[in-house]
Scaffold this motif. Structure first.
Motif, PDB file in Angstrom:
ATOM      1  N   SER A 114     -13.314   8.177   6.112  1.00 44.28           N
ATOM      2  CA  SER A 114     -14.468   8.735   5.411  1.00 44.28           C
ATOM      3  C   SER A 114     -14.197  10.161   4.946  1.00 44.28           C
ATOM      4  CB  SER A 114     -15.695   8.738   6.330  1.00 44.28           C
ATOM      5  OG  SER A 114     -15.989   7.443   6.804  1.00 44.28           O
ATOM      6  N   LEU A 115     -13.201  10.806   5.555  1.00 42.43           N
ATOM      7  CA  LEU A 115     -12.902  12.195   5.229  1.00 42.43           C
ATOM      8  C   LEU A 115     -12.029  12.273   3.983  1.00 42.43           C
ATOM      9  CD1 LEU A 115     -12.116  13.427   8.831  1.00 42.43           C
ATOM     10  CD2 LEU A 115     -14.211  13.831   7.537  1.00 42.43           C
ATOM     11  N   PRO A 116     -12.218  13.307   3.164  1.00 40.19           N
ATOM     12  CA  PRO A 116     -11.367  13.449   1.975  1.00 40.19           C
ATOM     13  C   PRO A 116      -9.921  13.734   2.358  1.00 40.19           C
ATOM     14  CG  PRO A 116     -12.813  15.340   2.237  1.00 40.19           C
ATOM     15  CD  PRO A 116     -13.233  14.353   3.264  1.00 40.19           C
ATOM     16  N   TYR A 117      -9.009  13.202   1.565  1.00 36.90           N
ATOM     17  CA  TYR A 117      -7.576  13.432   1.728  1.00 36.90           C
ATOM     18  C   TYR A 117      -7.091  13.031   3.121  1.00 36.90           C
ATOM     19  CZ  TYR A 117      -9.047  16.312  -2.204  1.00 36.90           C
ATOM     20  OH  TYR A 117      -9.638  16.754  -3.371  1.00 36.90           O
ATOM     21  N   HIS A 118      -7.626  11.926   3.630  1.00 37.57           N
ATOM     22  CA  HIS A 118      -7.242  11.473   4.967  1.00 37.57           C
ATOM     23  C   HIS A 118      -5.793  10.996   5.012  1.00 37.57           C
ATOM     24  CE1 HIS A 118      -8.688   7.797   2.895  1.00 37.57           C
ATOM     25  NE2 HIS A 118      -7.671   7.232   3.521  1.00 37.57           N
ATOM     26  N   ASP A 119      -5.173  10.821   3.848  1.00 33.47           N
ATOM     27  CA  ASP A 119      -3.764  10.429   3.811  1.00 33.47           C
ATOM     28  C   ASP A 119      -2.831  11.635   3.737  1.00 33.47           C
ATOM     29  OD1 ASP A 119      -4.570  11.200   1.292  1.00 33.47           O
ATOM     30  OD2 ASP A 119      -3.312   9.748   0.241  1.00 33.47           O
ATOM     31  N   MET A 120      -3.401  12.854   3.710  1.00 27.25           N
ATOM     32  CA  MET A 120      -2.598  14.060   3.563  1.00 27.25           C
ATOM     33  C   MET A 120      -2.848  15.087   4.660  1.00 27.25           C
ATOM     34  SD  MET A 120      -2.781  16.915   0.547  1.00 27.25           S
ATOM     35  CE  MET A 120      -4.305  17.528   1.241  1.00 27.25           C
ATOM     36  N   LEU A 121      -4.120  15.374   4.947  1.00 25.53           N
ATOM     37  CA  LEU A 121      -4.449  16.456   5.874  1.00 25.53           C
ATOM     38  C   LEU A 121      -3.959  16.237   7.306  1.00 25.53           C
ATOM     39  CD1 LEU A 121      -8.001  17.509   4.650  1.00 25.53           C
ATOM     40  CD2 LEU A 121      -5.834  18.702   4.322  1.00 25.53           C
ATOM     41  N   PRO A 122      -3.971  15.002   7.856  1.00 27.38           N
ATOM     42  CA  PRO A 122      -3.469  14.853   9.225  1.00 27.38           C
ATOM     43  C   PRO A 122      -2.018  15.292   9.387  1.00 27.38           C
ATOM     44  CG  PRO A 122      -4.770  12.934   8.620  1.00 27.38           C
ATOM     45  CD  PRO A 122      -4.592  13.748   7.373  1.00 27.38           C
ATOM     46  N   ALA A 123      -1.165  14.959   8.431  1.00 28.55           N
ATOM     47  CA  ALA A 123       0.239  15.367   8.521  1.00 28.55           C
ATOM     48  C   ALA A 123       0.388  16.862   8.283  1.00 28.55           C
ATOM     49  CB  ALA A 123       1.086  14.586   7.523  1.00 28.55           C
ATOM     50  N   ALA A 124      -0.352  17.407   7.312  1.00 24.23           N
ATOM     51  CA  ALA A 124      -0.240  18.830   7.000  1.00 24.23           C
ATOM     52  C   ALA A 124      -0.651  19.688   8.195  1.00 24.23           C
ATOM     53  CB  ALA A 124      -1.101  19.169   5.781  1.00 24.23           C
ATOM     54  N   GLY A 125      -1.815  19.405   8.748  1.00 26.53           N
ATOM     55  CA  GLY A 125      -2.260  20.170   9.910  1.00 26.53           C
ATOM     56  C   GLY A 125      -1.483  19.823  11.154  1.00 26.53           C
ATOM     57  N   ALA A 146       4.589  11.834   7.265  1.00 27.75           N
ATOM     58  CA  ALA A 146       3.495  11.242   6.480  1.00 27.75           C
ATOM     59  C   ALA A 146       2.733  10.292   7.377  1.00 27.75           C
ATOM     60  CB  ALA A 146       4.031  10.499   5.262  1.00 27.75           C
ATOM     61  N   VAL A 147       1.417  10.260   7.224  1.00 29.40           N
ATOM     62  CA  VAL A 147       0.600   9.325   7.989  1.00 29.40           C
ATOM     63  C   VAL A 147      -0.563   8.879   7.112  1.00 29.40           C
ATOM     64  CG1 VAL A 147      -0.754  11.212   9.021  1.00 29.40           C
ATOM     65  CG2 VAL A 147      -0.732   8.973  10.112  1.00 29.40           C
ATOM     66  N   LYS A 148      -0.866   7.602   7.191  1.00 32.22           N
ATOM     67  CA  LYS A 148      -2.014   7.062   6.451  1.00 32.22           C
ATOM     68  C   LYS A 148      -2.742   6.079   7.348  1.00 32.22           C
ATOM     69  CE  LYS A 148      -1.525   4.078   2.989  1.00 32.22           C
ATOM     70  NZ  LYS A 148      -1.271   3.528   1.637  1.00 32.22           N
ATOM     71  N   ILE A 149      -4.037   6.273   7.482  1.00 33.07           N
ATOM     72  CA  ILE A 149      -4.876   5.372   8.272  1.00 33.07           C
ATOM     73  C   ILE A 149      -5.316   4.228   7.364  1.00 33.07           C
ATOM     74  CG2 ILE A 149      -6.973   5.172   9.642  1.00 33.07           C
ATOM     75  CD1 ILE A 149      -6.703   8.241  10.116  1.00 33.07           C
ATOM     76  N   ASP A 150      -4.937   3.023   7.718  1.00 34.65           N
ATOM     77  CA  ASP A 150      -5.219   1.900   6.833  1.00 34.65           C
ATOM     78  C   ASP A 150      -6.543   1.232   7.193  1.00 34.65           C
ATOM     79  OD1 ASP A 150      -4.504  -0.918   8.353  1.00 34.65           O
ATOM     80  OD2 ASP A 150      -3.385   0.778   9.175  1.00 34.65           O
ATOM     81  N   GLU A 151      -6.973   0.329   6.325  1.00 31.88           N
ATOM     82  CA  GLU A 151      -8.281  -0.316   6.486  1.00 31.88           C
ATOM     83  C   GLU A 151      -8.327  -1.287   7.658  1.00 31.88           C
ATOM     84  OE1 GLU A 151      -5.689  -2.677   3.778  1.00 31.88           O
ATOM     85  OE2 GLU A 151      -6.296  -0.571   3.951  1.00 31.88           O
ATOM     86  N   LYS A 152      -7.180  -1.594   8.273  1.00 32.07           N
ATOM     87  CA  LYS A 152      -7.151  -2.491   9.417  1.00 32.07           C
ATOM     88  C   LYS A 152      -7.050  -1.748  10.742  1.00 32.07           C
ATOM     89  CE  LYS A 152      -5.075  -6.343   6.852  1.00 32.07           C
ATOM     90  NZ  LYS A 152      -3.928  -7.296   6.782  1.00 32.07           N
ATOM     91  N   ALA A 153      -7.113  -0.437  10.707  1.00 33.24           N
ATOM     92  CA  ALA A 153      -7.040   0.357  11.936  1.00 33.24           C
ATOM     93  C   ALA A 153      -8.287   0.121  12.785  1.00 33.24           C
ATOM     94  CB  ALA A 153      -6.925   1.837  11.596  1.00 33.24           C
ATOM     95  N   PRO A 154      -8.219   0.382  14.102  1.00 35.10           N
ATOM     96  CA  PRO A 154      -9.404   0.239  14.952  1.00 35.10           C
ATOM     97  C   PRO A 154     -10.567   1.065  14.428  1.00 35.10           C
ATOM     98  CG  PRO A 154      -7.440   0.548  16.285  1.00 35.10           C
ATOM     99  CD  PRO A 154      -7.028   0.778  14.852  1.00 35.10           C
ATOM    100  N   PHE A 155     -11.779   0.638  14.779  1.00 43.96           N
ATOM    101  CA  PHE A 155     -12.996   1.201  14.202  1.00 43.96           C
ATOM    102  C   PHE A 155     -13.053   2.724  14.319  1.00 43.96           C
ATOM    103  CE2 PHE A 155     -17.415   2.613  14.891  1.00 43.96           C
ATOM    104  CZ  PHE A 155     -17.927   2.332  13.636  1.00 43.96           C
ATOM    105  N   LEU A 156     -12.830   3.267  15.518  1.00 42.26           N
ATOM    106  CA  LEU A 156     -12.958   4.709  15.714  1.00 42.26           C
ATOM    107  C   LEU A 156     -11.936   5.476  14.883  1.00 42.26           C
ATOM    108  CD1 LEU A 156     -13.670   4.913  19.545  1.00 42.26           C
ATOM    109  CD2 LEU A 156     -15.267   5.338  17.672  1.00 42.26           C
TER     110      LEU A 156
END
Length: 433
Positions: free
Chosen positions: A408-419, A392-402
């Protein structure tokens, strides 16, 4: 590291190229049914799906693609995704066959206009918009698809898109008692992309192609889950991971599917909450299975963090590993992804522990990703191995800008781990031959 690379891959699932008008294309759908690997039995497939999204491969087959003039009958490796929704099949069919109402159903879709219709065949022009904090990565484009409606399916051929040569089929099967099994079976030729940014991403991360089939199925079915599905959230204990409820025969079937096709099988688990020192965080785990001919002992090197640089030599610039202690091992990993127009650096600080010879557990303990947790297991399968990766991976609001731009992408808390799981397991398999 594979999860952040897959964040860039997520862009591929949603980006589209410029619109060019086309007449209705004569096309005979010969996409395999999603039920084919399960004796054409919806109940049998449903026993694997349960409350999750189940993604699995098909054996290579010849398909029909008249838009691909040089080779209208290419060999395709289809991937299916399946979900059970608490809605009757008639109501679901009305939603899926109303293409103009896809706006609001699928994130990023802003407009849907009918271009031409002949009987049960409709050609649609969709507008996709994905704004990001980085203007050069914004998407505001059109895609044209042709849909063919049948009794319990909609078959689609892509007319114009960043992957211009692709087909897919939605199917739905009543399970009774207001339950419907919904599946998406799709394939696209990733070797002929269109669009400057799309090509830049694939050039920088060619392995992203390995995650596109899983990411596409996950995106579409998660959209349906958000509209019709359960809102359940499972609370995990410290160190606990979701455990798919599969019996020995089902695990053998998953192993056989992966071994026969060479592709992974994935389960996108229900949302969970995971305890942290500041409270509970909602994380979405994906469990991925990949069959290997080698015994677990021959694959143990892939449990070590130092091995990841050989899996992703273009993206991982440096790995610093610290001595193993009774608590485990720390690793610092420096990643850089150059997209031509922008270079994205990431620093990962990870902690690994090894409770068994054939298992590792890991979590972020600093760096640019705070919410990253996972586990890799090497499970004996006779003289071979069924690798299981849960992440599982989730990009939080305190992550670096880039990095934060991916939010901004939909399901950013799900698709990175799935793919990312699909990319990771297939890259290891390629190096283990």
């Amino acid at each position: 590291m594979t999860r952040i690379q897959q964040t860039a891959c997520m862009l591929l699932c949603f980006s589209v190229s410029s619109f060019s008008f086309a007449q209705i294309v004569t096309w005979t759908d010969n996409i395999p049914s999603s039920l084919k690997p399960f004796q054409n039995n919806a109940q049998q497939l449903a026993s694997y799906v349960q409350d999750d999204i189940f993604i699995y491969p098909h054996a290579a087959t010849t398909t029909s693609l008249p838009t691909l003039k040089a080779n209208p009958n290419p060999t395709a490796r289809f991937t299916s995704a399946a979900i059970i929704l608490p809605v009757n099949s008639q109501d679901l069919a009305k939603t899926l066959s109303n293409y103009t109402q896809y706006v609001g159903l699928f994130p990023t879709l802003k407009t849907a206009k009918l271009v031409e219709q002949k009987g049960n065949v409709s050609q649609m022009k969709y507008r996709v918009s994905i704004p990001t904090p980085i203007p050069v990565l914004n998407f505001n484009e059109d895609v044209v698809m042709q849909h063919q409606l049948a009794t319990n399916s909609i078959s689609t051929i892509v007319i114009d898109a960043p992957l211009p040569y692709a087909v897919g089929k939605l199917e739905w099967f009543s399970l009774g008692d207001k339950k419907t099994l919904v599946t998406l079976t799709q394939w696209g030729d990733t070797s002929q992309p269109k669009g400057f940014l799309f090509k830049q991403i694939l050039n920088a991360i060619p392995e992203a192609k390995l995650g596109i089939p899983t990411g596409t199925g996950a995106f579409v079915l998660e959209s349906l889950r958000q509209r019709f599905g359960t809102k359940s959230v499972i609370a995990l204990n410290p160190g606990q991971f979701p455990e798919p409820k599969l019996n020995a025969a089902q695990l053998q079937k998953i192993n056989d599917l992966s071994a026969t096709t060479g592709q992974p099988v994935s389960i996108l688990n229900l949302p969970t909450t995971v305890p942290y020192t500041h409270g509970r965080e909602v994380l979405r785990f994906t469990t991925t299975y990949q069959a290997f001919k080698e015994a677990p002992a021959q694959l143990q090197k892939w449990l070590q963090p130092a091995s990841y640089q050989s899996v992703f030599p273009r993206q991982i610039k440096k790995i610093t590993t610290f001595p193993v202690t009774t608590q485990g091992q720390d690793s610092d990993i420096k990643v850089s992804i150059g997209l031509g127009v922008v270079s994205i650096p990431f620093d990962f600080k990870m902690h690994f522990n090894f409770p068994k010879n054939n298992e590792n557990n890991f979590f972020a303990n600093g760096g640019d990703l705070r919410y990253l947790k996972g586990q890799v297991q090497l499970n004996p399968q006779g003289s071979a191995t069924l690798m299981r990766v849960t992440t599982a991976v989730k990009i939080d609001e305190k992550a670096p800008f880039l990095l934060r731009a991916a939010r901004s992408l939909p399901y950013h808390d799900m698709l990175p781990a799935a793919g990312g799981n699909a990319v990771f397991t297939q890259k290891i398999k390629a190096q283990s031959k």
